[in-house]
Structures are given as structure tokens and as C-alpha cells.
Design a protein around this motif. Sequence first.
Motif, PDB file in Angstrom:
ATOM      1  N   TRP A  29     -18.076   1.267  -6.530  1.00 34.10           N
ATOM      2  CA  TRP A  29     -17.087   2.176  -5.943  1.00 34.10           C
ATOM      3  C   TRP A  29     -17.181   3.611  -6.444  1.00 34.10           C
ATOM      4  O   TRP A  29     -16.702   4.520  -5.796  1.00 34.10           O
ATOM      5  N   ASN A  53     -12.915  -3.379  -4.736  1.00 33.10           N
ATOM      6  CA  ASN A  53     -12.731  -2.193  -5.564  1.00 33.10           C
ATOM      7  C   ASN A  53     -12.896  -2.605  -7.021  1.00 33.10           C
ATOM      8  O   ASN A  53     -12.171  -3.460  -7.522  1.00 33.10           O
ATOM      9  N   TYR A  58     -13.003   7.830 -10.056  1.00 33.48           N
ATOM     10  CA  TYR A  58     -13.581   8.476  -8.884  1.00 33.48           C
ATOM     11  C   TYR A  58     -13.165   9.939  -8.804  1.00 33.48           C
ATOM     12  O   TYR A  58     -12.168  10.360  -9.383  1.00 33.48           O
ATOM     13  N   HIS A  74     -14.390   5.572  -2.236  1.00 32.48           N
ATOM     14  CA  HIS A  74     -13.043   6.135  -2.279  1.00 32.48           C
ATOM     15  C   HIS A  74     -12.810   7.090  -1.112  1.00 32.48           C
ATOM     16  O   HIS A  74     -11.704   7.150  -0.562  1.00 32.48           O
ATOM     17  N   LYS A  77     -12.096   4.824   1.772  1.00 36.36           N
ATOM     18  CA  LYS A  77     -10.723   4.318   1.698  1.00 36.36           C
ATOM     19  C   LYS A  77      -9.756   5.427   2.102  1.00 36.36           C
ATOM     20  O   LYS A  77      -8.816   5.196   2.867  1.00 36.36           O
ATOM     21  N   HIS A  78      -9.980   6.631   1.617  1.00 37.20           N
ATOM     22  CA  HIS A  78      -9.161   7.807   1.960  1.00 37.20           C
ATOM     23  C   HIS A  78      -9.129   8.004   3.476  1.00 37.20           C
ATOM     24  O   HIS A  78      -8.087   8.283   4.065  1.00 37.20           O
ATOM     25  N   ASP A  84      -9.265  -1.840  -0.351  1.00 37.14           N
ATOM     26  CA  ASP A  84      -9.722  -2.283  -1.672  1.00 37.14           C
ATOM     27  C   ASP A  84     -10.571  -3.548  -1.600  1.00 37.14           C
ATOM     28  O   ASP A  84     -11.233  -3.906  -2.567  1.00 37.14           O
ATOM     29  N   SER A 104      -3.751  13.546   0.344  1.00 31.41           N
ATOM     30  CA  SER A 104      -3.478  12.210  -0.167  1.00 31.41           C
ATOM     31  C   SER A 104      -3.312  11.273   1.031  1.00 31.41           C
ATOM     32  O   SER A 104      -2.435  11.496   1.870  1.00 31.41           O
ATOM     33  N   VAL A 108      -5.447   7.203  -1.925  1.00 27.57           N
ATOM     34  CA  VAL A 108      -6.491   7.995  -2.581  1.00 27.57           C
ATOM     35  C   VAL A 108      -6.112   9.465  -2.483  1.00 27.57           C
ATOM     36  O   VAL A 108      -5.779   9.961  -1.409  1.00 27.57           O
ATOM     37  N   SER A 110      -7.520  13.161  -2.704  1.00 29.07           N
ATOM     38  CA  SER A 110      -8.729  13.987  -2.740  1.00 29.07           C
ATOM     39  C   SER A 110      -8.325  15.405  -3.141  1.00 29.07           C
ATOM     40  O   SER A 110      -7.181  15.814  -2.943  1.00 29.07           O
TER      41      SER A 110
END
Length: 123
Positions: A29, A53, A58, A74, A77-78, A84, A104, A108, A110
Motif C-alpha cells: 500500500w 490495506n 502514506y 491510498h 482509495k481516495h 481497505d 479529504s 484518506v 491528500s
Amino acid sequence: MKKLVLVGLSVLVLVALSSCSLFVPTYGWGTSLDGISVNAKVGDVLTVYFGLNDGSGYSVWGTDVYTSDSSVAHAAKHAGVITDLGGTVIITVLPGQNDFLGTSRNGVVSSSYGSWDLAYSVN
């Protein structure tokens, strides 16, 4: 004789399968695009797989378009591509951008970032 034929056939099937694109590489991950393909070029499309996950740390920069040093799993996933539980991610390598906006989503966070020379999107 039947065993020899069966073994020979099994070897042929394994050789045929190994030359096909049925096997998708699996990564941790925390792996970035730079870690998946050091020679990635704009326009490349890569298919990778992430398992569960693994809790690795990350960093993700961007939203929908991410810097090449962002964690791909990640970022996926975002973007809502995987959960996960993991899954298959298709990466499209894009030209860099002058600005990457952080947000967000899907658990996740960023970060924003300025200019970066190589980027990617995920599906």
C-alpha cells in the motif's frame, strides 16, 4: 505414457499462461508510481493489484490527478477505486501539473503541492 503426456501438457499450459497478461503484479500500500515503474512515460497504462490495506504509512498529493511519488493504493482509495480490502487499479500516467489540490475523501487525506513533473490518475 499417460503421465508423461499429462506432465508435458501441464508444462505447456504453464508456459502459455506465464506469457499472457493474466498475472497482475501485486504491490504494498505504500508503493508510489515511481516505485512501480521507474521508466513510466506519459500515456503509459499500468494495471496493478493491492491486497488488504497493510497499514503502511502514506503520502498522497492531489485529487483525481496525483503526483508520481504519491502512494497509488491510498490515491486509489481516495478516488473511490478501491477500499481497505484492496483490488485492481488501472494507472494512467499523465504529464505533470503546476498545482495539485489536496482534499479529504474516503478516509484518506491528500495534501496540496506545487509543480511536479509527472502525474497519474487511477481507475
